[in-house]
Design a protein around this motif. Sequence first.
Motif, mmCIF file in Angstrom:
data_model
loop_
_atom_site.group_PDB
_atom_site.id
_atom_site.type_symbol
_atom_site.label_atom_id
_atom_site.label_comp_id
_atom_site.label_asym_id
_atom_site.label_seq_id
_atom_site.Cartn_x
_atom_site.Cartn_y
_atom_site.Cartn_z
ATOM 1 N N GLN A 106 0.819 -1.218 0.000
ATOM 2 C CA GLN A 106 0.000 0.000 0.000
ATOM 3 C C GLN A 106 0.847 1.260 0.000
ATOM 4 O OE1 GLN A 106 0.743 -1.834 2.595
ATOM 5 N NE2 GLN A 106 0.249 -0.902 4.560
ATOM 6 N N TYR A 107 2.119 1.129 0.395
ATOM 7 C CA TYR A 107 3.045 2.265 0.411
ATOM 8 C C TYR A 107 4.076 2.157 -0.711
ATOM 9 C CZ TYR A 107 1.061 2.720 5.109
ATOM 10 O OH TYR A 107 0.196 2.838 6.172
ATOM 11 N N CYS A 108 3.716 1.489 -1.775
ATOM 12 C CA CYS A 108 4.611 1.305 -2.925
ATOM 13 C C CYS A 108 5.237 2.641 -3.334
ATOM 14 C CB CYS A 108 3.830 0.712 -4.091
ATOM 15 S SG CYS A 108 4.792 0.539 -5.616
ATOM 16 N N LEU A 109 6.550 2.659 -3.436
ATOM 17 C CA LEU A 109 7.264 3.887 -3.778
ATOM 18 C C LEU A 109 7.022 4.310 -5.231
ATOM 19 C CD1 LEU A 109 10.617 3.150 -1.913
ATOM 20 C CD2 LEU A 109 8.801 4.715 -1.205
ATOM 21 N N ASN A 110 6.526 3.387 -6.030
ATOM 22 C CA ASN A 110 6.202 3.691 -7.417
ATOM 23 C C ASN A 110 4.696 3.742 -7.653
ATOM 24 O OD1 ASN A 110 8.992 3.711 -8.432
ATOM 25 N ND2 ASN A 110 8.964 1.545 -7.838
ATOM 26 N N SER A 111 3.953 3.909 -6.568
ATOM 27 C CA SER A 111 2.489 4.051 -6.562
ATOM 28 C C SER A 111 1.779 2.711 -6.710
ATOM 29 C CB SER A 111 2.009 4.997 -7.668
ATOM 30 O OG SER A 111 2.515 6.303 -7.446
ATOM 31 N N MET A 112 1.079 2.369 -5.641
ATOM 32 C CA MET A 112 0.213 1.194 -5.745
ATOM 33 C C MET A 112 -0.956 1.547 -6.669
ATOM 34 S SD MET A 112 -2.944 1.471 -4.011
ATOM 35 C CE MET A 112 -3.694 2.411 -2.664
ATOM 36 N N VAL A 113 -1.598 0.525 -7.214
ATOM 37 C CA VAL A 113 -2.711 0.720 -8.140
ATOM 38 C C VAL A 113 -4.005 0.485 -7.386
ATOM 39 C CG1 VAL A 113 -3.808 -0.058 -10.271
ATOM 40 C CG2 VAL A 113 -1.302 -0.005 -10.090
ATOM 41 N N ALA A 289 0.020 10.600 13.792
ATOM 42 C CA ALA A 289 0.449 9.763 12.674
ATOM 43 C C ALA A 289 -0.740 9.432 11.781
ATOM 44 C CB ALA A 289 1.090 8.476 13.195
ATOM 45 N N GLY A 290 -0.431 8.766 10.682
ATOM 46 C CA GLY A 290 -1.459 8.297 9.769
ATOM 47 C C GLY A 290 -1.201 6.856 9.380
ATOM 48 N N SER A 291 -2.235 6.199 8.909
ATOM 49 C CA SER A 291 -2.098 4.808 8.474
ATOM 50 C C SER A 291 -3.071 4.571 7.336
ATOM 51 C CB SER A 291 -2.397 3.857 9.634
ATOM 52 O OG SER A 291 -2.280 2.502 9.246
ATOM 53 N N MET A 292 -2.617 3.832 6.320
ATOM 54 C CA MET A 292 -3.457 3.575 5.150
ATOM 55 C C MET A 292 -3.570 2.081 4.896
ATOM 56 S SD MET A 292 -3.069 5.072 1.261
ATOM 57 C CE MET A 292 -1.662 4.050 0.817
ATOM 58 N N ILE A 293 -4.752 1.561 4.965
ATOM 59 C CA ILE A 293 -5.086 0.140 4.774
ATOM 60 C C ILE A 293 -3.982 -0.755 5.334
ATOM 61 C CG2 ILE A 293 -6.784 0.505 2.983
ATOM 62 C CD1 ILE A 293 -4.658 -0.247 0.861
ATOM 63 N N GLY A 294 -3.570 -1.775 4.580
ATOM 64 C CA GLY A 294 -2.514 -2.681 5.010
ATOM 65 C C GLY A 294 -2.032 -3.442 3.799
ATOM 66 N N GLY A 295 -0.895 -4.106 3.935
ATOM 67 C CA GLY A 295 -0.389 -4.915 2.836
ATOM 68 C C GLY A 295 -1.204 -6.195 2.669
ATOM 69 N N ILE A 296 -0.935 -6.928 1.609
ATOM 70 C CA ILE A 296 -1.675 -8.151 1.330
ATOM 71 C C ILE A 296 -1.471 -9.179 2.435
ATOM 72 C CG2 ILE A 296 -1.936 -10.087 -0.259
ATOM 73 C CD1 ILE A 296 -3.113 -7.417 -1.256
ATOM 74 N N ARG A 297 -0.252 -9.339 2.897
ATOM 75 C CA ARG A 297 0.015 -10.300 3.970
ATOM 76 C C ARG A 297 -0.776 -9.953 5.234
ATOM 77 N NH1 ARG A 297 5.637 -9.823 4.637
ATOM 78 N NH2 ARG A 297 5.211 -8.092 6.071
ATOM 79 N N GLU A 298 -0.783 -8.668 5.600
ATOM 80 C CA GLU A 298 -1.498 -8.256 6.800
ATOM 81 C C GLU A 298 -3.014 -8.331 6.603
ATOM 82 O OE1 GLU A 298 -0.692 -5.015 10.226
ATOM 83 O OE2 GLU A 298 -1.045 -4.146 8.236
ATOM 84 N N THR A 299 -3.480 -8.087 5.396
ATOM 85 C CA THR A 299 -4.914 -8.220 5.124
ATOM 86 C C THR A 299 -5.367 -9.661 5.336
ATOM 87 O OG1 THR A 299 -4.828 -6.389 3.542
ATOM 88 C CG2 THR A 299 -6.726 -7.865 3.408
ATOM 89 N N GLN A 300 -4.565 -10.603 4.876
ATOM 90 C CA GLN A 300 -4.901 -12.010 5.119
ATOM 91 C C GLN A 300 -4.858 -12.323 6.610
ATOM 92 O OE1 GLN A 300 -5.803 -14.477 2.571
ATOM 93 N NE2 GLN A 300 -6.644 -15.122 4.538
ATOM 94 N N GLU A 301 -3.880 -11.792 7.308
ATOM 95 C CA GLU A 301 -3.782 -11.961 8.764
ATOM 96 C C GLU A 301 -5.040 -11.432 9.450
ATOM 97 O OE1 GLU A 301 -1.407 -9.462 12.051
ATOM 98 O OE2 GLU A 301 -0.081 -10.520 10.664
ATOM 99 N N MET A 302 -5.510 -10.268 9.005
ATOM 100 C CA MET A 302 -6.712 -9.662 9.576
ATOM 101 C C MET A 302 -7.929 -10.550 9.357
ATOM 102 S SD MET A 302 -9.670 -7.952 8.371
ATOM 103 C CE MET A 302 -9.107 -7.581 6.714
ATOM 104 N N LEU A 303 -8.092 -11.076 8.146
ATOM 105 C CA LEU A 303 -9.233 -11.937 7.860
ATOM 106 C C LEU A 303 -9.197 -13.199 8.718
ATOM 107 C CD1 LEU A 303 -9.381 -11.610 3.972
ATOM 108 C CD2 LEU A 303 -11.108 -10.794 5.580
#
Length: 346
Positions: A106-113, A289-303
């Motif tokens: 989600q914090y991709c330095l080249n912009s996530m899509v 601070a701020g926080s934006m969604i989560g990465g794919i690994r953490e999203t699976q962890e959350m589910l």
Amino acid sequence: MTTVKAYASPSATEDLIATTIERREVGPHDVLIEIKFAGICHSDIHTVRGDWGPQQYPLVPGHEIAGIVTEVGSAVTKHAVGDRVGVGCMVNSCRECANCLKGEEQYCLNSMVGTYGAVDRDGTVTQGGYSSHVVVTEDFVVRIPEGLDLDVAAPLLCAGITTYSPLRHWGAGPGKKVAVVGLGGLGHMAVKLAHAMGAEVTVLSQSLKKQEDGLRLGADHYFATSDENTFKELAGTFDLIINTVSASIDISSYLQLLALEGALVNVGAPAEPLPVNAFALIGGRRSFAGSMIGGIRETQEMLDFCAEHHLGAEIEVIPAGKINDAYERVLASDVRYRFVIDTSTL
């Protein structure tokens, strides 16, 4: 290309309408998902109405997607036909930068899509989950555990991970006092998750009208921020405050509620800047601070965490024809707590 049913915004000022859109053919690493449910996020409204900048229309919103895999590409290894899956707020990233390699796509330095309204790597503009089907590369598709129904799981792909990630990052758990500002689509999940993590949870809401709900969802305490005594009584109390509202609030007043070295984390995204008094920070070594969604690994962890603790979103399922009414009700805070579109009604 495959033509599928969808609901799209024709412009920033018009209602969403029924239409059709084109989805790409399934490539070697792609997954075709028949969407069963799509959550309505406040971000959808901000985006289609141009609050966060100009958009390319027509635009199909929706980044809380739950459905069933109906086709996989020849090189897919992570998913199979018949799997229960979800797609959240992003569908691609560079996968090569330092942040992507850490699993923080989600914090991709080249912009996530983003799942909708973004330019994908092939140059096409992404279209979201208010549709019957979507094609997504397998690396950005997550598994929905059997313990979660698809309708209550859909909002977890944004509201769930958006609140889970900062709670985990800032150490919510036993012995920690966590406050949640706002009891809406994000806030109600923050309360559920913080409670399941073992924290002492307080809701800070404008009024007490949702107090019964807040306590039922897992809050230990509930205070009205419209009462000036709240800020006096709770000064210096919290280790962590999660601000979920998408409107301008007096951040400096909320910072005064933090204990020494506490953190106030913004996950709501108002269109207006949020000014901060520096003395509200330096007086207690506090953090904003701020926080934006989560990465794919953490999203699976959350589910997986939600399935283990039997946590789903509180939802109202609607047919597609009620989307515009739902938008107005979201803006009026008239939903408890997430609208979910039954996409079989498209």
